[in-house]
Design an enzyme around this catalytic site. Structure first.
Site, PDB file in Angstrom:
ATOM      1  N   GLY A   1      -0.447   7.843   1.324  1.00 27.41           N
ATOM      2  CA  GLY A   1      -0.983   6.946   0.759  1.00 27.41           C
ATOM      3  C   GLY A   1      -0.397   5.680   1.092  1.00 27.41           C
ATOM      4  O   GLY A   1       0.762   5.626   1.531  1.00 27.41           O
ATOM      5  N   VAL A   2      -1.005   4.346   0.738  1.00 30.19           N
ATOM      6  CA  VAL A   2      -0.640   3.358   1.048  1.00 30.19           C
ATOM      7  C   VAL A   2      -0.364   2.288  -0.324  1.00 30.19           C
ATOM      8  O   VAL A   2      -1.114   2.601  -1.123  1.00 30.19           O
ATOM      9  CB  VAL A   2      -1.544   2.441   1.925  1.00 30.19           C
ATOM     10  CG1 VAL A   2      -0.821   1.284   2.291  1.00 30.19           C
ATOM     11  CG2 VAL A   2      -1.559   3.070   3.209  1.00 30.19           C
ATOM     12  N   VAL A   3       0.979   1.746  -0.337  1.00 33.00           N
ATOM     13  CA  VAL A   3       0.863   1.120  -1.675  1.00 33.00           C
ATOM     14  C   VAL A   3       0.729  -0.378  -1.470  1.00 33.00           C
ATOM     15  O   VAL A   3       1.258  -0.950  -0.474  1.00 33.00           O
ATOM     16  CB  VAL A   3       2.441   1.339  -2.153  1.00 33.00           C
ATOM     17  CG1 VAL A   3       2.530   0.399  -3.471  1.00 33.00           C
ATOM     18  CG2 VAL A   3       2.683   2.600  -2.154  1.00 33.00           C
TER      19      VAL A   3
ATOM     20  N   ASP B   1      14.936  13.773  -6.443  1.00 34.92           N
ATOM     21  CA  ASP B   1      15.066  12.889  -5.161  1.00 34.92           C
ATOM     22  C   ASP B   1      15.524  11.746  -5.332  1.00 34.92           C
ATOM     23  O   ASP B   1      14.969  10.716  -5.051  1.00 34.92           O
ATOM     24  CB  ASP B   1      13.559  12.995  -4.766  1.00 34.92           C
ATOM     25  CG  ASP B   1      13.595  12.745  -3.121  1.00 34.92           C
ATOM     26  OD1 ASP B   1      14.568  12.755  -2.332  1.00 34.92           O
ATOM     27  OD2 ASP B   1      12.491  12.355  -2.628  1.00 34.92           O
TER      28      ASP B   1
ATOM     29  N   GLY C   1       3.464   5.604   2.326  1.00 35.95           N
ATOM     30  CA  GLY C   1       4.098   6.891   1.993  1.00 35.95           C
ATOM     31  C   GLY C   1       3.452   8.097   2.515  1.00 35.95           C
ATOM     32  O   GLY C   1       2.517   8.108   3.291  1.00 35.95           O
ATOM     33  N   GLY C   2       3.777   9.308   1.916  1.00 37.81           N
ATOM     34  CA  GLY C   2       3.139  10.553   2.693  1.00 37.81           C
ATOM     35  C   GLY C   2       1.638  10.641   2.367  1.00 37.81           C
ATOM     36  O   GLY C   2       1.078  11.347   3.504  1.00 37.81           O
TER      37      GLY C   2
ATOM     38  N   LEU D   1       2.521  -3.068   0.807  1.00 41.24           N
ATOM     39  CA  LEU D   1       3.982  -3.235   0.427  1.00 41.24           C
ATOM     40  C   LEU D   1       4.495  -1.918   1.294  1.00 41.24           C
ATOM     41  O   LEU D   1       6.057  -2.276   1.529  1.00 41.24           O
ATOM     42  CB  LEU D   1       4.100  -3.006  -1.111  1.00 41.24           C
ATOM     43  CG  LEU D   1       3.780  -4.212  -2.050  1.00 41.24           C
ATOM     44  CD1 LEU D   1       4.011  -3.534  -3.401  1.00 41.24           C
ATOM     45  CD2 LEU D   1       4.882  -5.109  -1.766  1.00 41.24           C
ATOM     46  N   GLY D   2       3.976  -0.851   1.656  1.00 36.78           N
ATOM     47  CA  GLY D   2       4.522   0.359   2.134  1.00 36.78           C
ATOM     48  C   GLY D   2       3.745   1.362   1.992  1.00 36.78           C
ATOM     49  O   GLY D   2       2.657   1.284   1.868  1.00 36.78           O
TER      50      GLY D   2
ATOM     51  N   LYS E   1      -0.989   2.079  -5.664  1.00 36.62           N
ATOM     52  CA  LYS E   1      -0.862   3.227  -4.804  1.00 36.62           C
ATOM     53  C   LYS E   1      -2.251   4.007  -4.488  1.00 36.62           C
ATOM     54  O   LYS E   1      -2.935   4.192  -5.322  1.00 36.62           O
ATOM     55  CB  LYS E   1       0.166   4.307  -4.983  1.00 36.62           C
ATOM     56  CG  LYS E   1       0.143   5.463  -4.002  1.00 36.62           C
ATOM     57  CD  LYS E   1       1.508   6.249  -4.416  1.00 36.62           C
ATOM     58  CE  LYS E   1       1.163   7.551  -5.302  1.00 36.62           C
ATOM     59  NZ  LYS E   1       2.466   7.994  -5.901  1.00 36.62           N
TER      60      LYS E   1
END
Ligand code: NAG
Ligand code: NAG
Ligand code: NAG
Ligand code: NAG
Ligand code: NAG
Length: 951
Positions: A613-615, A730, A610-611, A607-608, A629
């Protein structure tokens, strides 16, 4: 001449002889005592068992008749002074008149079948020893012991007293009522409640046997000065047994036998037990005792029978001289007595000893790299000690200086006292030492400049700048506000700068963006132009390129100044710490389940990113969608683990329908997985800024209003309605996720900060996303909920304009920084109208609505935090507008008032049960049970940045 005197003395001598005889036999019985004895006979169902003479005979043998009654003794005045009826098979009760035997000194009724309520013994002032044990009395009056001034020995074991009232308590006045007590046996007789402190005041007490009752609470401190030799408190039967530490034993220097097994005593065996030189028998098995068995115990000269089994003792197995010693089922390094532990283990255990063996740290055996909570290893060597908020109470052991591979020591938010040991400066690999929010005193040893030391929030760490949070902080870039502790350590400035981190996530070349950021910061941050404040970027900048595939191309920054700006001691909170204290394992999900849910973490399911890890998208066997995640193993090290832990912990504390829920997590081997509810429509940023790219419908104004209200509600909850105040830090469209109904939930809590009650200003490392940062936060690092309000205002502007908060590529320079530009134009109707997202179909009504939201956005981004409304106000403004725009479809109805979390959680429990056999056990982390549906990061990809130093 000698005769007359002799004759005159003769009657006297005779009298003396008679008197002597009468103490045994021969005096005429006192009529009162006689009637008591007859009452007793009448109260028995088997009076013949007494073996007494017929009625009319004299029990004392008076009246010249032959010899008196069996088992009865009288004094010379005909008072009964001894009844010896033990083992007589008596059945029946004791008559109410019994205490009228006020001359009775010795009473032996043990081992009969007497039952019924005991009469009060009140006022039996001559009673010296009373053995009532081995019967079945059913009740004891409260005043039973009153006035038993000569009582030395008393036994009542085995009677089910006051069972219908749930038992009885040791009378608090016992010591005053019977001050001569030497032996007190009240075993197995339904005693409940605490041991009264006054028992210790019985200076003559030698034998106290209270086993097999339902006593609870500690051994009272007064016992430390008592002369008790035999102390039997074992096997209490209630849920709450006897508890507390054994420290008091060390004062009981006359102790010979201590039976304390089968209770809930905790803490270590005190080394001061060395004073118990008489101790021969010590049974401590079946308690919650911890720590290393002290040499002082094994060295006791008379100890010949000792049981330590079934506790949590650590370190080397004890080497007792007596063969009568057992200590199975503990956490000893080796089963063989006296075998030393590995040096690392010894050092860690010494550390543990000095901080009072916190209950949750069940460090056991000889391998710290195996399941030791808070200890992280790399290739079999201890590298991280991570124990924030663990209730560590005591000093920092110099033994930590022997753990040469330690790189990261985190002991913040504890109650550490004393000095920071010099030995820590020997640690060559040490990079980070976080001792903030403790009670340490200075001076700080001279650490090398490579070590980042944080010592803020230690109110007595002296030789430093005066505490107090409200002093204006220096805004100059080269000298970010320093904390107290750092001010005390010369040479830290370099560190500050070195550690200032700027994380960029931008598609344009990194160098360019840094320059752009530096030159534009001041302009961007404020609503009203006011150049008096400098941008926070510093001379030394570390750039972390971010994954550009994330949904937002924004610049994110983290400024770090040894963890803390400001340096208020009251501002940092130890509440933060209890997030780490969460126990239970309710949310553990096996990696196997998650593997199959995500098709073995297939690329198709991403899905995406990130800093760290992968989701992945996942589908459970029952069709439920989840987002998983997965942390990259390369970053699993210390920091990431720490954040992982912090995130889960926080997420259990906050739950709201406008916050994304965490459903579970896995820790197995190198895997660190977090499971969230899946938000099918992804991030708001996608729909607002990249709808074309993703072939989506642009959002209608109606939907945008709903989203604004949802976000406002979620934020309001974080700020004021959760158990404590949280600051998101954030908030931005990439962190706002949309469900299939386009209702929004706030996500990405990696930066969530809890603020202390009553003082919502927390000095913190600057974190957040450039373009959404409130100016005062950017400048001072001090954050309040009003910083989130600022970000919310920016999000409103984005909803109105469809423009991102910051975009270097916008041609018109003025418009590159949305907040600044929007504030300029919003009061000009023409310009505002021109700024509205062209995808919105404008009607008069919509225009009106937009101008209200534009005004709210302006207030939210006021330069002065005090002028910004709180989120509650935003909700109040938004609610009537949403009502007005309430769609006729069921879009809203379905949603309102339904807590979507509950079924999801139940579902999770379902998996856990089905996976019970495969889930890991004893993992590093665990969650508070239950009710927590835990909000969290989303399928949210837009992972916050990884900063160079975690958290
Ligand atoms: C109790 O009394 C019975 C006889 O009534 C006897 O057999 C038994 O040994 C006694 N027990 C004790 C402990 O004295
Ligand atoms: C035991 O129960 C009796 C009868 O219910 C009651 O009068 C007495 O006060 C109780 N004793 C204690 C010590 O509570
Ligand atoms: C911490 O230690 C102090 C002194 O040893 C003691 O008074 C205090 O009760 C301890 N606190 C806890 C929570 O154990
Ligand atoms: C912290 O330690 C101090 C000094 O030992 C002690 O007096 C205090 O009770 C401790 N506080 C807690 C919460 O344990
Ligand atoms: C700092 O604290 C230590 C120990 O409490 C004390 O001996 C010393 O005098 C203090 N120094 C200052 C400058 O207050």
């Amino acid at each position: 001449m000698a005769v007359p005197p002799l004759l005159t003395l003769l009657p006297l001598l005779l009298l003396l002889l008679l008197a002597a005889a009468a103490t045994v036999r021969g005096a005429t019985i006192d009529p009162g005592d006689l009637s008591v004895l007859e009452d007793l006979r009448g109260a028995l169902t088997n009076p013949d068992a007494l073996g007494w003479g017929a009625p009319g005979t004299d029990p004392c043998g008076g009246g010249g008749g032959g010899g008196g009654w069996a088992h009865v003794s009288c004094d010379r005045s005909g008072r009964v002074n001894n009844l010896d009826l033990k083992n007589a098979g008596l059945a029946g009760t004791l008559p109410p008149s019994f205490p009228k035997l006020t001359a009775l000194q010795d009473l032996s009724l043990q081992n009969n079948s007497l039952a019924g309520p005991l009469p009060s013994f009140r006022g039996m002032a001559a009673l010296r020893a009373a053995y009532l044990n081995g019967n079945a009395f059913t009740a004891i009056p409260r005043d039973f012991f009153d006035g038993l001034g000569d009582l030395e020995e008393f036994a009542l074991d085995g009677s089910p007293l006051n069972a219908s009232d749930g038992g009885w308590a040791v009378p608090p006045g016992l010591a005053a009522a019977a001050p001569q007590l030497r032996k007190l046996w009240l075993q197995n007789c339904n005693l409940v409640g605490a041991l009264p402190d006054s028992l210790g005041a019985l200076t003559g007490l030698q034998e106290l046997r209270l086993s097999y009752n339902a006593l609870s609470g500690p051994i009272p401190p007064s016992f430390a000065t008592s002369g008790i030799q035999t102390l039997w408190l074992n096997n209490q039967r209630g849920d709450q047994k006897l508890s507390g530490t054994l420290d008091v034993l060390a004062g009981m220097v006359h102790l010979q036998e201590a039976w304390l097994h089968g209770n809930q005593f905790s803490g270590p065996i005190p080394t001061a037990i060395a004073a118990c030189k008489q101790l021969a028998m010590l049974y401590l098995n079946g308690n919650n005792l911890v720590g290393v068995v002290p040499m002082a115990l094994t060295a006791l000269p008379r100890l010949n029978d000792v049981k330590l089994d079934d506790n949590h003792f650590l370190g080397p197995a004890p080497a007792f001289r007596t063969p009568n010693a057992s200590f199975s089922h503990n956490g000893f390094c080796s089963d063989d007595p006296g075998v030393a532990c590995a040096p690392e283990v010894s050092a860690l255990l010494r550390f543990l000893a000095e901080v009072g063996y916190p209950v949750r740290l069940a460090w056991a055996r000889n391998d710290p790299c195996k399941d030791w909570l808070g200890v992280t290893c790399d290739q079999g060597k201890v590298t991280v000690l991570n124990l924030p908020g663990y209730g560590l109470n005591g000093t920092i052991s110099s033994s930590l200086g022997n753990l040469s591979t330690l790189s990261d020591i985190r002991l913040h938010d504890n109650n550490l006292t004393g000095h920071v040991p010099d030995s820590l400066t020997n640690l060559k690999s040490l990079k980070k030492l976080d001792l903030s929010t403790n009670n340490l005193i200075g001076p700080l040893p001279a650490f090398s400049q490579d070590v980042v030391v944080s010592i803020t929030g230690n109110p007595n760490f002296n030789g430093t700048a005066p505490p107090g949070g409200d002093a204006p902080q220096s805004p100059t870039p080269s000298a970010p506000a320093r904390s107290q502790g750092q001010a005390a350590t010369p040479g830290n400035n370099k560190n500050n700068n070195k550690r200032s981190v700027l994380v960029l996530a931008i598609t344009i070349p990194v160098a360019v963006s840094v320059v752009a950021l530096l030159s534009l910061g001041a302009v961007v941050l404020f609503c009203k132009k006011n150049g008096s404040v400098q941008p926070q970027a510093t001379s030394s900048v570390v750039v972390h390129p971010r994954d550009s595939s994330g949904p937002d191309n924004l610049v994110k920054i983290v400024m770090a100044s040894n963890d803390s700006f400001g340096g208020t001691s009251s501002g940092t909170s130890s509440q933060d710490s209890d997030i780490h204290m969460i126990e239970a394992r309710n949310f553990v999900i096996s990696v196997q389940v998650l593997r199959s849910a995500t098709k073995n973490f297939s690329q198709d399911n991403v899905l995406g990113r990130g800093g760290f890890g992968v989701v992945y998208k996942g589908v459970l066997h029952d069709g439920t969608m989840i987002a998983v995640k997965r942390m990259e193993s390369s970053v699993i090290s210390n920091k990431a683990l720490d954040e992982f832990q912090a995130e889960i912990a926080i997420l259990t504390k906050v739950r709201h329908r406008n916050l994304v829920s965490i459903l579970g997590y896995s820790i197995e081997g190198n895997e660190r997985l977090l499971v969230y509810e899946h938000m099918s429509n992804g991030a708001l940023s996608k729909h607002l800024f990249q709808w074309k790219l993703h072939d989506l419908e642009p959002l209608s104004w109606k939907k945008r209003l709903n989203i604004a209200l949802d976000v406002a509600r979620g934020m309001e909850y974080l700020h004021t309605l959760a158990q404590q105040c949280y600051i998101h830090r954030d908030l931005k469209p990439a962190n706002i996720l949309l469900g299939d109904d386009f209702r929004a939930k706030v996500s990405d809590f990696g930066l969530l900060k809890s603020a202390p009650d009553g003082n919502f200003s927390v000095a913190t490392r600057l974190a957040g996303t450039f373009g959404y940062l409130a100016p005062e936060y950017a400048v001072t690092g001090k954050i309040t909920t009003k910083a989130d309000v600022f970000s919310f205002g920016v999000v409103l502007m984005e909803l109105i304009t469809g423009m991102t908060a910051i975009d270097e590529r916008r041609l018109d320079e003025e418009t590159r920084y949305l907040a600044t530009w929007f504030c300029q134009i919003r009061k000009d109707e023409e310009k505002l109208r021109a700024a509205i997202d062209p995808t919105l179909v404008l009607t008069e009504e919509i225009l009106e609505s937009i101008s209200v939201i534009a005004e709210l956005a302006g207030h939210c981004t006021s330069r002065e935090p005090l002028q910004r409304p709180d989120m509650g106000h935003a909700v109040t403004v938004l609610v009537p507008m949403v009502e007005k725009w309430k769609p006729s479809s069921n879009e809203a109805e379905d949603y309102m008032g339904i807590d979507l979390h509950l079924p999801l959680l139940q579902m999770v429990k379902g998996w856990q049960e089905s996976e019970a056999n495969t889930t890991t056990d004893g993992s590093i982390l665990s969650l508070e049970d239950s009710k927590g549906s835990i909000p969290a990061r989303p399928a949210g990809f837009a992972e916050s940045f990884t900063s160079a130093d975690g958290r």
